[in-house]
Scaffold this motif. Structure first.
Motif, PDB file in Angstrom:
ATOM      1  N   LYS A  21       0.804  -1.213   0.014  1.00 54.93           N
ATOM      2  CA  LYS A  21       0.074   0.265   0.207  1.00 54.93           C
ATOM      3  C   LYS A  21       0.927   1.302   0.045  1.00 54.93           C
ATOM      4  N   ASN A  22       0.238   2.200  -0.432  1.00 60.42           N
ATOM      5  CA  ASN A  22       1.147   3.637  -0.336  1.00 60.42           C
ATOM      6  C   ASN A  22       0.785   4.398   0.916  1.00 60.42           C
ATOM      7  N   GLN A  23       1.783   4.396   1.668  1.00 62.98           N
ATOM      8  CA  GLN A  23       1.794   5.015   2.927  1.00 62.98           C
ATOM      9  C   GLN A  23       1.147   6.351   3.163  1.00 62.98           C
ATOM     10  N   ARG A  24       1.680   7.098   1.969  1.00 63.99           N
ATOM     11  CA  ARG A  24       1.119   8.535   1.902  1.00 63.99           C
ATOM     12  C   ARG A  24      -0.403   8.514   1.749  1.00 63.99           C
ATOM     13  N   ASN A  25      -0.985   7.818   0.993  1.00 67.45           N
ATOM     14  CA  ASN A  25      -2.064   7.953   0.799  1.00 67.45           C
ATOM     15  C   ASN A  25      -3.326   7.261   1.512  1.00 67.45           C
ATOM     16  N   THR A  26      -2.899   6.302   2.167  1.00 71.70           N
ATOM     17  CA  THR A  26      -3.471   5.417   3.025  1.00 71.70           C
ATOM     18  C   THR A  26      -3.014   5.189   4.459  1.00 71.70           C
ATOM     19  N   PRO A  27      -2.642   6.096   5.506  1.00 72.82           N
ATOM     20  CA  PRO A  27      -2.010   6.095   6.581  1.00 72.82           C
ATOM     21  C   PRO A  27      -2.784   5.197   7.761  1.00 72.82           C
ATOM     22  N   ASP A  28      -4.082   4.935   7.339  1.00 75.99           N
ATOM     23  CA  ASP A  28      -5.000   3.992   8.211  1.00 75.99           C
ATOM     24  C   ASP A  28      -4.688   2.564   7.946  1.00 75.99           C
ATOM     25  N   LYS A  29      -5.089   1.746   8.836  1.00 75.36           N
ATOM     26  CA  LYS A  29      -4.961   0.085   8.571  1.00 75.36           C
ATOM     27  C   LYS A  29      -5.780  -0.058   7.574  1.00 75.36           C
ATOM     28  N   LEU A  30      -5.351  -1.032   6.602  1.00 76.47           N
ATOM     29  CA  LEU A  30      -6.137  -1.372   5.360  1.00 76.47           C
ATOM     30  C   LEU A  30      -7.041  -2.624   5.752  1.00 76.47           C
ATOM     31  N   GLN A  31      -8.273  -2.631   5.191  1.00 77.04           N
ATOM     32  CA  GLN A  31      -9.050  -3.596   5.479  1.00 77.04           C
ATOM     33  C   GLN A  31      -9.908  -4.361   4.290  1.00 77.04           C
ATOM     34  N   LEU A  32      -9.520  -5.304   3.977  1.00 77.05           N
ATOM     35  CA  LEU A  32     -10.049  -5.848   2.450  1.00 77.05           C
ATOM     36  C   LEU A  32     -10.753  -6.956   2.932  1.00 77.05           C
ATOM     37  N   LYS A  33     -11.701  -7.286   1.859  1.00 78.90           N
ATOM     38  CA  LYS A  33     -12.485  -8.716   1.960  1.00 78.90           C
ATOM     39  C   LYS A  33     -11.809  -9.730   1.047  1.00 78.90           C
ATOM     40  N   LYS A  34     -11.408 -10.745   1.884  1.00 81.08           N
ATOM     41  CA  LYS A  34     -10.691 -11.831   1.058  1.00 81.08           C
ATOM     42  C   LYS A  34     -11.056 -13.058   1.413  1.00 81.08           C
ATOM     43  N   TYR A  35     -10.970 -14.162   0.374  1.00 78.02           N
ATOM     44  CA  TYR A  35     -11.553 -15.618   0.627  1.00 78.02           C
ATOM     45  C   TYR A  35     -10.562 -16.273   1.854  1.00 78.02           C
TER      46      TYR A  35
END
Length: 50
Positions: A21-35
């Motif tokens: 992930k790009n740290q500058r654009n998304t400083p929050d924790k990333l959450q994704l729906k995965k299998y």
């Protein structure tokens, strides 16, 4: 600057996915729906520290 992160399942705790992930654009924790193979459905995976 892109940073490598590990995604862990919120329900089972399994760590299956590696992404970046790009740290500058998304400083929050990333959450994704995965299998999740254990649950046999798509669930929420959240970024964890290495």
């Amino acid at each position: 600057m892109r940073q490598s992160i590990i995604l862990a399942c919120k329900e089972t705790g399994e760590r299956l996915y590696l992404t970046s992930k790009n740290q500058r654009n998304t400083p929050d924790k990333l959450q994704l729906k995965k299998y999740s193979p254990k649950l046999r459905k798509r669930v929420l995976f959240e970024e964890i520290k290495k």
